[in-house]
Design an enzyme around this catalytic site. Structure first.
Site, PDB file in Angstrom:
ATOM      1  CG  HIS A  48      -0.223   0.037   2.728  1.00 19.00           C
ATOM      2  ND1 HIS A  48       0.915   1.302   3.165  1.00 19.00           N
ATOM      3  CD2 HIS A  48      -0.006  -1.194   3.504  1.00 19.00           C
ATOM      4  CE1 HIS A  48       0.786   1.364   4.006  1.00 19.00           C
ATOM      5  NE2 HIS A  48       1.101  -0.245   4.350  1.00 19.00           N
ATOM      6  N   GLY A  49       0.099   2.109  -0.497  1.00 18.91           N
ATOM      7  CA  GLY A  49       1.049   3.924  -0.573  1.00 18.91           C
ATOM      8  C   GLY A  49       1.732   4.217   1.628  1.00 18.91           C
ATOM      9  CB  THR A  89      -0.213   5.718   6.737  1.00 20.09           C
ATOM     10  OG1 THR A  89       0.255   4.588   7.159  1.00 20.09           O
ATOM     11  CG2 THR A  89      -0.751   4.745   5.483  1.00 20.09           C
ATOM     12  CG  ASN A 124       3.573   3.277   5.992  1.00 24.72           C
ATOM     13  OD1 ASN A 124       2.903   3.528   5.646  1.00 24.72           O
ATOM     14  ND2 ASN A 124       4.138   2.925   6.955  1.00 24.72           N
ATOM     15  NE  ARG A 168      -1.377  -0.676   6.829  1.00 26.70           N
ATOM     16  CZ  ARG A 168      -2.567  -0.886   7.603  1.00 26.70           C
ATOM     17  NH1 ARG A 168      -3.615   0.136   8.167  1.00 26.70           N
ATOM     18  NH2 ARG A 168      -1.558  -1.626   8.301  1.00 26.70           N
ATOM     19  CD  GLU A 172       1.767  -5.538   8.140  1.00 24.87           C
ATOM     20  OE1 GLU A 172       2.360  -6.901   8.120  1.00 24.87           O
ATOM     21  OE2 GLU A 172       2.214  -5.071   8.310  1.00 24.87           O
TER      22      GLU A 172
END
Length: 207
Positions: free
Chosen positions: A12-13, A15, A18, A61, A85
């Site tokens: 995923h891109g 966040t 992150n 996400r 996850e």
């Protein structure tokens, strides 16, 4: 003889967590503006590979990342909770520095005291991939949209890497992908942590 199938594992891109280096686990965090831009760009690129099946984690996400590819390719996105996850128990929400301070012995090996067992993550990821492959035509492309740790465990399981040696594979960056292709009864890694389309392989294995 038909071409073997391929599986593209896409993280995923980005966040906000992150950026803050917070352990997300199964906490349902949205993409940040950069993450949406990453997913839009990658979705346009990956659409040119003509995916046959797209299956995503149902956490926002990953689901939102997959949506960009679905819209660009016209392929509907399916969702599978088994692609979530790794559940992080009491670690979720803490930064890497906080985890290292509070769990100095466990943090280096990601041995989460009340988290999901690594083997269980590998099992459910492999099962989800197999379900997707069952709907992928011969020579087709299955795209799995998931999360960093879960993807690495899934890829390791596909390649026959023991769970305790999963760190052989480097991490996946946000919105990057890895590609596996079947060869006989085994899988082999064709790309890892890529952000551009694959170049044709000119030389054969024995050249």
């Amino acid at each position: 003889m038909s071409e073997p199938p391929r599986v593209l594992f896409w993280r995923h891109g980005r966040t906000a967590w992150n950026v803050e280096k917070r352990f997300q686990g199964q906490t349902d965090i949205d993409l940040d503006p950069v993450g949406h831009a990453q997913a839009e760009r990658a979705g346009r690129l990956l659409a040119t590979l003509n995916p046959d099946v797209i299956v995503a984690s149902d956490l926002k996400r990953a689901a939102d990342t997959a949506g960009y590819l679905g819209r660009a390719s016209g392929v509907p996105v399916e969702y599978d909770k088994a692609l979530r996850e790794r559940f992080g128990g009491s670690w979720e929400g803490f930064t890497a520095a906080q985890l290292a301070e509070r769990w100095p012995a466990e943090h280096p090996t990601m041995s989460i005291p009340d988290g999901e067992d690594v083997a269980e993550v590998g099992d459910r990821m492999r099962a989800a991939v197999d379900r997707g492959l069952a709907r992928t035509p011969a020579g087709g492309l299955l795209v799995i949209v998931s999360h960093g740790a879960a993807l690495r465990m899934g890829i390791s399981r596909m390649l026959g890497i023991p769970d305790e040696r999963r760190e052989i594979l480097g991490p996946l960056s946000n919105c990057c992908w890895s590609v596996l292709q079947a060869r006989g009864d085994a899988w082999r890694l064709m790309e890892h942590n890529a952000a551009s389309l694959p170049e044709p392989v000119v030389l054969s294995d024995d050249a």
